[in-house]
Design an enzyme around this catalytic site. Structure first.
Site, PDB file in Angstrom:
ATOM      1  N   ASN A 139      -4.988  -1.067  -7.054  1.00 56.51           N
ATOM      2  CA  ASN A 139      -5.606  -0.252  -6.003  1.00 56.51           C
ATOM      3  C   ASN A 139      -6.185   1.015  -6.608  1.00 56.51           C
ATOM      4  O   ASN A 139      -5.462   1.794  -7.236  1.00 56.51           O
ATOM      5  CB  ASN A 139      -4.576   0.137  -4.937  1.00 56.51           C
ATOM      6  N   GLU A 140      -7.490   1.189  -6.448  1.00 54.02           N
ATOM      7  CA  GLU A 140      -8.173   2.427  -6.851  1.00 54.02           C
ATOM      8  C   GLU A 140      -7.797   2.859  -8.268  1.00 54.02           C
ATOM      9  O   GLU A 140      -7.205   3.922  -8.485  1.00 54.02           O
ATOM     10  CB  GLU A 140      -7.893   3.552  -5.849  1.00 54.02           C
ATOM     11  N   CYS A 200      -0.072   9.566 -24.065  1.00 56.50           N
ATOM     12  CA  CYS A 200       1.263   9.212 -24.542  1.00 56.50           C
ATOM     13  C   CYS A 200       1.189   8.595 -25.942  1.00 56.50           C
ATOM     14  O   CYS A 200       0.111   8.245 -26.430  1.00 56.50           O
ATOM     15  CB  CYS A 200       1.930   8.247 -23.572  1.00 56.50           C
ATOM     16  N   CYS A 214      -0.707   5.291 -26.126  1.00 56.33           N
ATOM     17  CA  CYS A 214      -2.164   5.436 -26.103  1.00 56.33           C
ATOM     18  C   CYS A 214      -2.682   5.862 -27.471  1.00 56.33           C
ATOM     19  O   CYS A 214      -3.736   5.393 -27.916  1.00 56.33           O
ATOM     20  CB  CYS A 214      -2.577   6.448 -25.035  1.00 56.33           C
ATOM     21  N   GLU A 217     -12.109  -0.049   2.305  1.00 52.68           N
ATOM     22  CA  GLU A 217     -11.493   0.960   3.162  1.00 52.68           C
ATOM     23  C   GLU A 217     -12.603   1.816   3.773  1.00 52.68           C
ATOM     24  O   GLU A 217     -13.311   2.508   3.054  1.00 52.68           O
ATOM     25  CB  GLU A 217     -10.529   1.856   2.372  1.00 52.68           C
ATOM     26  N   GLN A 272       0.772  10.403   6.468  1.00 52.36           N
ATOM     27  CA  GLN A 272       1.010  10.418   7.911  1.00 52.36           C
ATOM     28  C   GLN A 272      -0.071  11.160   8.686  1.00 52.36           C
ATOM     29  O   GLN A 272      -0.224  10.967   9.891  1.00 52.36           O
ATOM     30  CB  GLN A 272       2.384  11.002   8.226  1.00 52.36           C
TER      31      GLN A 272
END
Length: 645
Positions: free
Chosen positions: A140-141, A152, A155, A312, A361
């Site tokens: 997702n995204e 890190c 990487c 979306e 929310q």
């Protein structure tokens, strides 16, 4: 077709059946589920609980709804992070990020790749053959919350391997990066570190390669999932939901592994974040800027090689922008039709019901938290009814191409050379100018065929590779290049022949000096097209060509050789309007200066007019046009559709 994002895990099972029935009755066809559900599918390592998802999918299928199943890798569960703490990403400041949000993983982590492989395989094996599942959304995204670029140790190790594969020898890397500067020569690849936390700015070649590497790591992670889904879910589509105004990731490259692209459309949130003039931001605070969603529709149609969804669609106020106004009544309907006009196969609303808990929310849905329908629901239902009475024609190639390059965004992020220089800002300036002229636009990557386009605009392309130059040479129409095009080599150096580098094969000119200017410091350029006040960026050009526009000191702002033009300054909206209108007319198009807030889009023989303004306007439809929706007078926040003869 229309759809919705649904989270059955957020609601009592007793509601599911009623929700599914109401989705069908509202005219929705697709339902996305599951993309954040890993901890519910696997509450403990190796203990899978598929029952609730089985039941949810069966409930949706019973109402004839088709499911887009998300792989749940955007939210690794707490037990996984505790078992493999090294999967957590490290930010640019060297801080290890923590559990408690989302996207808390590093794309380079071997442990996380293995865990992702395992859960996606289990998901695909269980649901890949299920008739109700139409396709899959990977993760997702990708990259949201600044997660493409991790710093890190994993990487760093992977980056060294990437560099060795790219350059072969450390001597070649030293030459490409110009490490003789500031005594930065490397003796071997293990000496190369990630480009952050340096005292002064890091080497720009080093930084650009790191950005390329980071994007490649995301593509590799996505491809891992795609290969699993292809093996266990043959015949099911695979997509990913990209974001707006996001350039950390090369979506053109990643989408090569997908069946089509999707993107998440939030016009009000994007408009609030855009660097627009204050009066313009206020004017469109409740509607979204007229070009913000359209640009991304055209971009992701190009990314998806002609196919895209809106996964979306904003249905009401969001929760993540600095300010979150409520859409003006009518705008959810307008945004939906606009996406369809630009070629969207499906528009899916986020979300079915507003969550009463947790981080989102305050993000509206089609229903309020008490399950009562909200404004967006009624507008979505209206679109479904309107769609049922119409058969949309196929999308044709637009007459104008706009060349968009993610690598260009990285180049200018690394070395903007001016505080106000923004690649996306320049792109949007060109795109909006074309749209204000009523012109349809295809957004294409460098190297894509430009045949069939009457006009091609290249707002800025700093690195011009061979395939891009060949496409420009073979273009059949007029080609306009913007400032800083051809200004860098592939290794981030100034070309030996000076900018515009390879484009000198098309235009006999050299850029010998550049300057960036603070806002308000303007110079007048004039020529047959008129007088224009220009600022922010200027280039000094040596050329045997006589400039089309010249500054008071005699320096040129615009040059032309045959069907190729080069703009040697940051253009004003006024200049772009006049210049692009003239070029479009010369190319045989019919530009029209539209009223403020009105935009057009063609889909086959149909013409769509969208009014983002507070007052009714006249649609530029010919006398006797057959209207399919609305009429010649387009009301505020409304649309009209007519058929061309």
């Amino acid at each position: 077709m229309l759809g919705v994002c649904y989270y059955p895990e957020h609601w009592p099972k007793a509601r599911w059946k009623e929700d599914a029935r109401r989705m069908r009755e509202a005219g929705l066809s697709y339902v996305r589920v599951g993309e954040f559900a890993w901890a519910l599918l696997e509450p403990e390592p190796g203990r899978l609980e598929w029952g609730w998802l089985d039941e949810a999918l069966a409930t949706l299928a019973a109402e004839g709804l088709k499911v887009v199943l998300g792989t749940p890798t955007a939210t690794p569960p707490k037990w996984l992070v505790d078992r493999y703490p090294e999967v957590l990403p490290v930010d640019r400041e060297g801080r290890r990020r923590r559990f408690g949000g989302r996207r808390h993983y590093c794309f380079s982590s071997p442990a996380y790749r293995e865990e992702a492989r395992r859960i996606v395989t289990l998901l695909a094996e269980r649901y890949g053959g299920l008739e109700a599942v139409a396709g899959f959304q990977t993760d997702n995204e990708y990259g949201c919350h600044g997660t493409v670029r991790c710093y890190c140790p994993r990487c760093q190790e992977a980056f060294r391997g990437w560099l060795k594969a790219r350059y072969g020898t450390i001597e070649a890397l030293n030459e490409a990066w110009g490490t003789a500067f500031w005594s930065q020569r490397y003796r071997n690849f293990t000496e190369v570190e990630l480009p952050h936390l340096t005292v002064a700015e890091p080497n720009p070649s080093h930084l650009l390669d790191y950005y390329r590497f980071a994007s490649d790591q995301v593509r590799a992670f996505n491809r891992l999932q795609v290969e699993i889904l292809r093996a266990h879910a043959p015949g099911k589509f695979i997509t990913h939901n990209f974001m707006g105004f996001f350039t950390d990731l090369d979506a053109f490259a990643l989408a090569q592994d997908l069946d089509f692209a999707s993107w998440d459309s939030y016009p009000l949130g994007f408009t609030d974040l855009m660097p627009l003039p204050p009066e313009e931001k206020l004017r469109y605070a409740r509607t979204g800027h007229p070009d913000v969603a359209a640009f991304h529709h055209d971009l992701y149609r190009g990314v998806g090689r002609g196919r895209f969804w809106v996964m979306e669609q904003q249905p009401g106020p969001v929760n993540w922008a600095p300010h979150n106004p409520s859409p003006t009544p009518g705008m959810v309907r307008l945004w939906t039709w606009e996406a369809l006009a630009h070629g969207a196969e499906v528009v899916s609303y986020f979300r079915w019901r507003q969550a009463p808990f947790a981080q989102e929310q305050m993000h509206a849905g089609l229903h309020r938290p008490d399950s009562a329908p909200d404004q967006g629901f009624f507008e979505a239902k209206q679109v479904a009814e309107e769609l049922a009475a119409l058969a949309l024609p196929p999308v044709a190639q637009a007459p104008v191409a706009l060349v968009f390059d993610y690598e260009a965004a990285w180049v200018y992020e690394v070395q903007p050379q001016g505080a106000e220089w923004s690649y996306l800002g320049l792109i949007y300036l060109f795109y909006s100018a074309l749209r204000r002229l009523g012109l349809d636009v295809d957004v294409v990557p460098p190297g894509a065929s430009l045949r069939g386009y009457a006009l091609t605009v290249v707002p800025s392309l700093p690195i011009v590779r061979g395939e891009a130059l060949k496409a420009f040479q073979e273009a059949e129409g007029i080609v306009l290049f913007g400032p800083r095009s051809g200004s860098k080599t592939e290794t981030f150096q100034i070309p030996r022949e000076l900018p515009p580098g390879p484009l000198q094969a098309l235009l006999p000119l050299k850029v010998v000096r550049v300057e960036s200017l603070p806002p308000g410091l303007l110079e007048v350029a004039e020529g047959p097209m008129g007088r224009f006040s220009l600022g922010l960026w200027r280039e000094w050009v040596e050329s045997p060509l006589r400039p089309w526009l010249a500054f008071a000191d005699g320096g040129g702002a615009l040059y032309r050789e045959g069907r190729y033009l080069y703009l040697a300054a940051w253009p004003s909206p006024e200049l772009l309007g006049v210049l692009l209108a003239g070029l479009a007319q010369e190319a045989g198009l019919r530009p029209v200066f539209l009223p403020e807030g009105l935009r057009l889009r063609r889909r086959g023989p149909w013409v769509f007019a969208f009014n983002y303004g507070p007052e009714a306007v006249e649609a530029p439809a010919p006398e006797g046009a057959r209207f399919l929706l609305g009429g010649k007078r387009v009301g505020p926040y409304d649309l009209a559709v007519w058929e061309e003869a």
